[in-house]
Scaffold this motif. Structure first.
Motif, PDB file in Angstrom:
ATOM      1  N   SER A  71       0.962  -1.374   0.034  1.00 40.98           N
ATOM      2  CA  SER A  71       0.135  -0.203   0.086  1.00 40.98           C
ATOM      3  C   SER A  71       0.854   1.150  -0.130  1.00 40.98           C
ATOM      4  N   GLU A  74       0.758   6.674   3.794  1.00 46.81           N
ATOM      5  CA  GLU A  74       0.156   7.838   3.939  1.00 46.81           C
ATOM      6  C   GLU A  74       1.004   9.298   4.657  1.00 46.81           C
ATOM      7  N   ARG A  99      -4.721   9.030   0.996  1.00 42.25           N
ATOM      8  CA  ARG A  99      -5.506   9.061   2.196  1.00 42.25           C
ATOM      9  C   ARG A  99      -6.669   8.330   2.047  1.00 42.25           C
ATOM     10  N   ASP A 100      -7.003   7.161   2.706  1.00 38.46           N
ATOM     11  CA  ASP A 100      -7.943   6.356   3.059  1.00 38.46           C
ATOM     12  C   ASP A 100      -8.587   5.741   1.645  1.00 38.46           C
ATOM     13  N   GLY A 101      -7.489   5.174   1.232  1.00 32.07           N
ATOM     14  CA  GLY A 101      -7.773   4.501  -0.042  1.00 32.07           C
ATOM     15  C   GLY A 101      -7.922   5.426  -1.493  1.00 32.07           C
ATOM     16  N   LYS A 102      -7.603   6.578  -1.739  1.00 31.69           N
ATOM     17  CA  LYS A 102      -7.494   7.410  -2.272  1.00 31.69           C
ATOM     18  C   LYS A 102      -5.981   8.188  -2.620  1.00 31.69           C
ATOM     19  N   TYR A 104      -4.703  11.848  -3.867  1.00 30.35           N
ATOM     20  CA  TYR A 104      -4.889  13.342  -4.091  1.00 30.35           C
ATOM     21  C   TYR A 104      -3.843  13.895  -4.541  1.00 30.35           C
ATOM     22  N   SER A 129      -8.478  13.556  -7.575  1.00 29.13           N
ATOM     23  CA  SER A 129      -8.368  12.293  -6.839  1.00 29.13           C
ATOM     24  C   SER A 129      -8.889  11.056  -7.323  1.00 29.13           C
ATOM     25  N   ASP A 131      -9.671   6.878  -6.855  1.00 32.60           N
ATOM     26  CA  ASP A 131      -9.534   5.461  -6.039  1.00 32.60           C
ATOM     27  C   ASP A 131      -8.165   4.721  -6.418  1.00 32.60           C
TER      28      ASP A 131
END
Length: 216
Positions: A71, A74, A99-102, A104, A129, A131
């Motif tokens: 992953s 962050e 951030r949180d699966g996205k 930006y 942004s 996914d």
């Protein structure tokens, strides 16, 4: 995200002019094997010839079994730097932050402060942004204001015969074979991709560009 978030460069990979590529898979001891390890940087004209594409690959040498759990960190920002005046100082940046699966993307926008320390330009007019694409899934892309973005695992596109390279250095070979052996075959990377209109990058001639991984 807060604009006051500060990121400090821990890894950088440079490429001067578009179409030139650079690689740093296994010889960056300070960041090797970390989430800030940059393997490749590509900058090239898009299929839409009015656009330019920037690609930063991180976390190289991922095996297929390890890719599913890989992953983006962050606490690590990937920052694309663009010099459009020829002084080797960034005039514009594109900042990519997960951030949180996205993922930006902010920019192209003037940096708050050029150099190794960056502030998140969350108020940039240009932003998109997307996914983050899961391993084994079809690529997820998103677009906004003429920009297109992607983030997720990809097969490592870099071809290099590292075994033959070490033979040459050791004096046991005089050159590479016609076909060669791809040392990175079967390994994956985490890719951050942004396509932007040329008109958003300024300048009228050659652009210098490089990428940095910066840690919060």
């Amino acid at each position: 995200m807060k604009k006051s978030m500060k990121f400090l460069a821990v890894a950088a990979l440079a490429a001067v002019g578009f179409g030139i590529i650079a690689a740093d898979h296994i010889d960056a001891p300070a960041v090797q094997g970390t989430t800030a390890d940059i393997t490749d940087y590509y900058a090239f004209q898009g299929e839409n010839t009015s656009n330019l594409v920037f690609v930063a690959n991180v976390q190289g040498l991922l095996s297929p079994s390890a890719t599913g759990s890989a992953s983006f960190d962050e606490n690590v920002m990937v920052e694309f730097n663009i010099d459009n005046t020829g002084d080797n100082v960034e005039d514009l940046v594109i900042q990519a932050i997960p951030r949180d699966g996205k993922m930006y993307f902010f920019g192209p926008v003037a940096p708050g402060t050029p150099g190794a320390t960056s502030m998140v330009q969350e108020n940039a007019t240009n932003m998109v942004s997307v996914d983050i694409t899961p391993y084994g899934s079809n690529a997820i892309t998103a677009s906004n204001n003429g920009m297109m973005a992607f983030a997720g695992p990809r097969d490592d596109p870099f071809f290099f015969d590292f075994g033959k390279f070490t033979d040459i250095l050791a004096g046991n070979a005089t050159g590479f074979d016609a076909n060669g052996t791809d040392t990175f075959a079967g390994s994956n990377v985490m890719s951050v991709v942004i396509e932007v209109p040329k008109s958003s990058l300024g300048g009228s001639g050659t652009l210098n560009t490089w990428v940095e991984a910066k840690k919060k």
